[in-house]
Design an enzyme around this catalytic site. Structure first.
Site, PDB file in Angstrom:
ATOM      1  N   CYS A 174      54.724  42.725   9.100  1.00 35.63           N
ATOM      2  CA  CYS A 174      55.077  41.407   9.652  1.00 35.63           C
ATOM      3  C   CYS A 174      55.220  40.371   8.541  1.00 35.63           C
ATOM      4  O   CYS A 174      55.970  39.413   8.673  1.00 35.63           O
ATOM      5  CB  CYS A 174      54.020  40.951  10.647  1.00 35.63           C
ATOM      6  SG  CYS A 174      53.906  42.023  12.078  1.00 35.63           S
ATOM      7  N   CYS A 230      62.669  37.322  -6.620  1.00 36.87           N
ATOM      8  CA  CYS A 230      62.533  37.584  -5.181  1.00 36.87           C
ATOM      9  C   CYS A 230      61.241  36.906  -4.721  1.00 36.87           C
ATOM     10  O   CYS A 230      60.764  35.987  -5.368  1.00 36.87           O
ATOM     11  CB  CYS A 230      62.536  39.076  -4.893  1.00 36.87           C
ATOM     12  SG  CYS A 230      61.160  39.950  -5.639  1.00 36.87           S
TER      13      CYS A 230
END
Lengths: 483, 103
Positions: free
Chosen positions: A239, A436
């Site tokens: 998640c 990132c």
């Protein structure tokens, strides 16, 4: 002003102590309440099988023919272990407490974080920092003081799974509300070996999955029967990476409570339960929720138990001993441990750069030779839309060009069209930095870039930013959002 | 010689991200050019070669369906139907679901 780290630690430890004291207090009160109820029932109606108040409290579900008095007694006598008190475990626990399940066991080693609150609705702002099991126990106590709660402030692992599942309490049922495949395999294996049914659910983004495993015990498929191949390392999306909508995981947890209640009630003495379900050939099913763009539930037919399953099939290679020894081989059979460790694909000195050096070099340097700097942000577009590194320094001078090229769009067939630099402008120097979220994908990108750029006339520097934009938020700019 | 078939393709559990984010669509799959049978093994390879956009490894490994993907033919596990050898018929629903781990 935010409290200093030592103050934060002190607050956390005081909160922890408070939670423990509250738990002790609750247990003492519960014991007292139980005695009272007991005394009362002896004095007034010795023949009533439930405490008098329960008839009113649970009247709406008592009315259901499939539950009735035998069902409610079964729920009251039931002991359910809930593994994981996150997005699934929160609603599942609350609904089982609401339904009057007599004993709930809660196991989770995590503490409540702010980013949990949008979906893990058993917790609350004032319980951030507490163990999730203590926070959930407080929520249960507030909802139904008649429920006995036992907590384990630890993660389920090879060392404790058999003890918690079997020795410490006789669980009637286990709920898999975990968030990593390795724990799912471990829990399922241990449940098969100890003869427990598992109600298993999972969720990600807008989707959810639900199955009842090892039901009936010894007959239904286990997690390995449904998913015989463990996922490769690195392919597991949680998640925290993929995102999750609160109500989606919430619905799945609520569905687990439904299935749990059905399993528990189905074990009540049959003759008194009105509905007699004559099962012809038992079918095993998985329920899928897909909530976007069109909300849809579907129930799909599973294969059932596999003869080749290493834990419940004909040739068993996973046993109690396998689990207890916790060998590397077994851990691999579960797909490896959940790890927070970053990827180490590149040389940290020659192929990577830390955020402070990066800031210095790109934004602060008065370098004599003008270098063209291209920052390639490999995060998904939605994350790039949340926050990104600056292209200018504090004097509003342009210092870098920025492009967002999500990993799946990074294409190295021929010269990359996504680089904003025309081929004839490589010289004098173009440096390419990949960034990132945390510094894993960016390493893969550098690796691929270096491999491909051998064929190009490219002699600039190529590095990735260690720790990604999170490190930038932590170490460079304290006003930078951390998501 | 097989004929083309028109099926409903569905992707779930995140797999749709490598299929243009389309969760459900009707697709006509042409017959294999080499005269082979149009079976599920061929369908998987056809999808990977023609409709997939992005990371191929998320769907197939060496042209076989990747571990962790459940293939459902008309809402039943394809292993109940013959797996790669099943020959899809017009109107079949083919659902590819990848395992979810979150919770």
């Amino acid at each position: 002003m935010s409290p200093s780290p030592s103050r934060q630690e002190e607050i956390a430890s005081l909160r922890q102590r408070l939670a423990e004291l509250e738990q002790q207090e609750r247990e003492a009160q519960q014991a007292a309440t139980r005695e009272e109820i007991h005394d009362e029932s002896i004095e007034t109606k010795p023949t009533l099988p439930l405490p008098l108040a329960d008839y009113t409290r649970y009247s709406r579900q008592l009315l259901l023919p499939q539950i009735g008095l035998p069902g409610q007694i079964a729920l009251r006598n039931a002991k359910v272990l809930i593994v994981g008190l996150g997005g699934l475990g929160s609603p599942a626990t609350l609904y089982l407490a609401g339904a009057g399940v007599g004993t709930l066991g809660l196991i989770d080693g995590d503490t409540v974080e702010e980013s949990n609150l949008h979906r893990q609705i058993a917790h609350s702002e004032d319980r951030v920092g507490q163990y999730k099991v203590d926070s959930a126990a407080a929520a249960v106590a507030g909802l139904n003081s008649g429920v006995k709660v036992r907590v384990w402030r630890e993660h389920l692992n090879t060392g404790n799974v058999l003890r918690v599942l079997e020795k410490e309490e006789e669980w009637d049922l286990v709920l898999d509300c975990t968030d990593h495949p390795s724990v799912r395999y471990l829990l399922s294996d241990a449940a098969v070996l100890t003869g427990k049914t598992v109600v298993s659910a999972s969720a990600l983004r807008w989707d959810g999955q639900l199955t009842v495993l090892n039901d009936p015990v010894g007959e239904g498929p286990c997690y390995r029967c449904v998913w015989p191949n463990v996922p490769e390392k690195g392919s597991v999306v949680g998640c925290g990476e993929g995102g999750i909508l609160g109500p989606v995981v919430g619905v799945m947890g609520v569905l687990q409570a439904i299935e749990a209640i059905k399993v528990l009630v189905s074990r009540a003495p049959k003759k008194e339960v009105e509905e007699k379900t004559e099962s012809t050939k038992r079918e095993y099913r998985m329920t899928l929720l897909s909530s976007y763009p069109t909300l849809q539930f579907r129930s799909v037919r599973l294969l059932g138990k596999r003869k080749t399953c290493p834990v419940c099939g004909e040739n068993k290679t996973i046993t109690r001993e396998t689990i207890e020894t916790g060998s590397d081989e077994y851990i691999q059979a579960c797909g490896g441990l959940p790890s927070e460790e970053g990827l180490e694909l590149l040389d940290p000195v020659t192929e990577r750069i830390d955020v402070l050096t990066f800031k210095d070099k790109v934004y602060d340097s008065e370098s004599f030779v003008k270098r063209r700097v291209v920052v390639v942000d490999t995060r998904p577009k939605v994350e790039y839309g949340i926050c990104k590194l600056p292209t200018t320094n504090q004097y509003e001078e342009e210092k870098a060009e920025m492009v967002n090229v999500p990993m799946e769009e990074l294409d190295f067939k021929g010269r990359p069209s996504w680089l904003p630099v025309p081929e004839d402008q490589w010289a004098p120097k173009t440096d390419v930095y990949f960034v990132c979220k945390q510094g894993n994908d960016s390493q893969i990108a550098v690796k691929k870039f270096k491999e491909a750029s051998k064929d190009w006339d490219f002699d600039g520097e190529v590095r990735d930013i260690i720790g990604g934009i999170r490190a930038w938020g932590r170490e460079v700019d304290d006003k930078f959002p951390i998501y | 010689m097989s004929k083309p078939v028109t099926v409903t393709l569905e992707f779930s559990g995140g797999l749709e991200t490598v299929f243009n984010n389309i969760k459900s669509r009707k697709v006509t799959i042409p017959a294999p050019e080499d005269g082979k049978t149009l079976d599920m093994g061929y369908v998987v390879k056809y999808l990977a070669d023609n409709l997939l956009k992005g990371n191929r490894d998320m769907f197939v490994l060496a042209d076989k369906i990747r571990p962790g993907i459940l293939v459902l033919i008309n809402d039943a596990d394809w292993e109940l139907e013959g797996e790669e050898e099943y020959e899809p018929k017009d109107g079949d629903s083919l659902l590819f679901v990848s395992t979810l781990h979150g919770g």
